[in-house]
Every structure is written in structure tokens, then in C-alpha cells.
Design a protein around this motif. Structure first.
Motif, mmCIF file in Angstrom:
data_model
loop_
_atom_site.group_PDB
_atom_site.id
_atom_site.type_symbol
_atom_site.label_atom_id
_atom_site.label_comp_id
_atom_site.label_asym_id
_atom_site.label_seq_id
_atom_site.Cartn_x
_atom_site.Cartn_y
_atom_site.Cartn_z
ATOM 1 N N UNK A 66 -8.858 6.499 7.220
ATOM 2 C CA UNK A 66 -8.996 5.564 6.096
ATOM 3 C C UNK A 66 -7.641 5.173 5.524
ATOM 4 N N UNK A 67 -6.739 6.138 5.407
ATOM 5 C CA UNK A 67 -5.406 5.848 4.870
ATOM 6 C C UNK A 67 -4.669 4.850 5.756
ATOM 7 N N UNK A 68 -4.757 5.051 7.061
ATOM 8 C CA UNK A 68 -4.104 4.135 8.000
ATOM 9 C C UNK A 68 -4.755 2.760 7.935
ATOM 10 N N UNK A 69 -6.075 2.723 7.877
ATOM 11 C CA UNK A 69 -6.780 1.450 7.807
ATOM 12 C C UNK A 69 -6.438 0.691 6.528
ATOM 13 N N UNK A 70 -6.408 1.378 5.396
ATOM 14 C CA UNK A 70 -6.084 0.717 4.123
ATOM 15 C C UNK A 70 -4.674 0.155 4.138
ATOM 16 N N UNK A 71 -3.718 0.943 4.631
ATOM 17 C CA UNK A 71 -2.335 0.468 4.693
ATOM 18 C C UNK A 71 -2.233 -0.719 5.643
ATOM 19 N N UNK A 72 -2.884 -0.635 6.779
ATOM 20 C CA UNK A 72 -2.866 -1.723 7.759
ATOM 21 C C UNK A 72 -3.441 -3.003 7.158
ATOM 22 N N UNK A 73 -4.567 -2.898 6.483
ATOM 23 C CA UNK A 73 -5.188 -4.076 5.862
ATOM 24 C C UNK A 73 -4.287 -4.683 4.792
ATOM 25 N N UNK A 74 -3.664 -3.829 3.991
ATOM 26 C CA UNK A 74 -2.747 -4.312 2.948
ATOM 27 C C UNK A 74 -1.557 -5.046 3.571
ATOM 28 N N UNK A 75 -1.004 -4.479 4.638
ATOM 29 C CA UNK A 75 0.140 -5.105 5.307
ATOM 30 C C UNK A 75 -0.256 -6.425 5.974
ATOM 31 N N UNK A 76 -1.433 -6.482 6.573
ATOM 32 C CA UNK A 76 -1.903 -7.732 7.187
ATOM 33 C C UNK A 76 -2.095 -8.827 6.142
ATOM 34 N N UNK A 77 -2.667 -8.468 5.007
ATOM 35 C CA UNK A 77 -2.863 -9.422 3.908
ATOM 36 C C UNK A 77 -1.506 -9.946 3.427
#
Length: 140
Positions: free
Chosen positions: A118-129
Motif C-alpha cells: 500500500x505504501x508503494x502504491x500510494x507513493x506511486x499514485x502521488x508521483x504519477x499525479x
């Protein structure tokens, strides 16, 4: 130029030097975007090496530039290709903590220990945005 067909060797051809991964780390985990912010990182990168690595990372498609307000300044953000390195950086971070590294990013470490995926997914989504917004900004 590829050294071999090995996927690990191929990856190292792009980000196998210390400085490239640390620049990517600084963008992903610390939100650094400018040459001056990268210079202030604790590892003490020389200005000529930083300049060279930023150009190389941009040429290879890991980062992109965007204009900053005032005085002809430039910021950098991770592209999708660069963001795909986040899970690797997370694993390296956890390994480094386990083997004597100092926990300088307590919030990130805590999130990783609680639920790594979840931590990796949240960071990835934030960076993509963030990348999408900055990409639009750089095209104006």
C-alpha cells in the motif's frame, strides 16, 4: 550500450551508479526538484556530476524538466519510467535499515513496515499525479 541480455545488468546500465538512484530517491521520497536541492543532499554530490547525471537521467527518460517561476529556473520530476523504480527504492530502503542505515524518513519507513504494498502504491499514485500535472505545465 547493453552489456548483456541479463535483466539485472540491463537495469544497472541505466541506474547502476550511486548518484542516479540517489537523485531518483530525492525526487520520490523527499520531493526535491531543483539542482540546488539535490546539491544539499547529505551525500555531497559534486556539481559537475549532478549536472551530468541529471542530463543522463533525462536523456534515458527517467526524469523530465519543467519551468519554475522566475529567473529561468528548472525543476525535475519523475516520469512513468522513473516512478517504476519506486518499489526497488523501497526495498533498498528497507534493506538498508535492516543492515545499519539510519531511519531518516520515519513516515515512509513506518508506512512501509505497516503495509509495504500500500505504501508503494500510494507513493506511486502521488508521483504519477504530480508528473501529469507538471507535464501539462511544461508544455505551456
Amino acid at each position: 550500450m547493453k552489456r548483456s541480455e541479463c535483466p539485472i545488468s540491463n537495469c544497472l546500465d541505466f541506474v547502476g551508479d550511486k548518484w542516479s538512484l540517489l537523485i531518483i530517491r530525492d525526487i520520490a521520497l523527499d520531493g526535491k526538484t531543483t539542482f540546488g536541492e539535490f546539491i544539499e543532499s547529505g551525500e555531497g554530490i559534486a556539481t559537475n556530476i549532478l549536472s551530468s547525471r541529471l542530463k543522463q537521467l533525462e536523456a534515458e527518460g527517467f526524469i523530465a524538466k519543467y519551468p519554475l517561476e522566475g529567473k529561468n529556473r528548472t525543476g525535475y520530476y519523475l516520469t512513468k519510467k522513473g516512478i517504476e523504480l519506486v518499489p526497488i527504492i523501497a526495498e533498498m530502503y528497507l534493506w538498508g535499515l535492516k543492515h545499519g542505515g539510519s531511519n531518516t524518513r520515519k513516515k515512509f519507513a513506518s508506512a512501509l513496515k505497516r503495509d509495504k504494498e500500500s505504501a508503494i502504491q500510494e507513493l506511486t499514485e502521488e508521483l504519477l499525479k504530480n508528473a501529469k500535472a507538471l507535464q501539462k505545465r511544461s508544455k505551456k
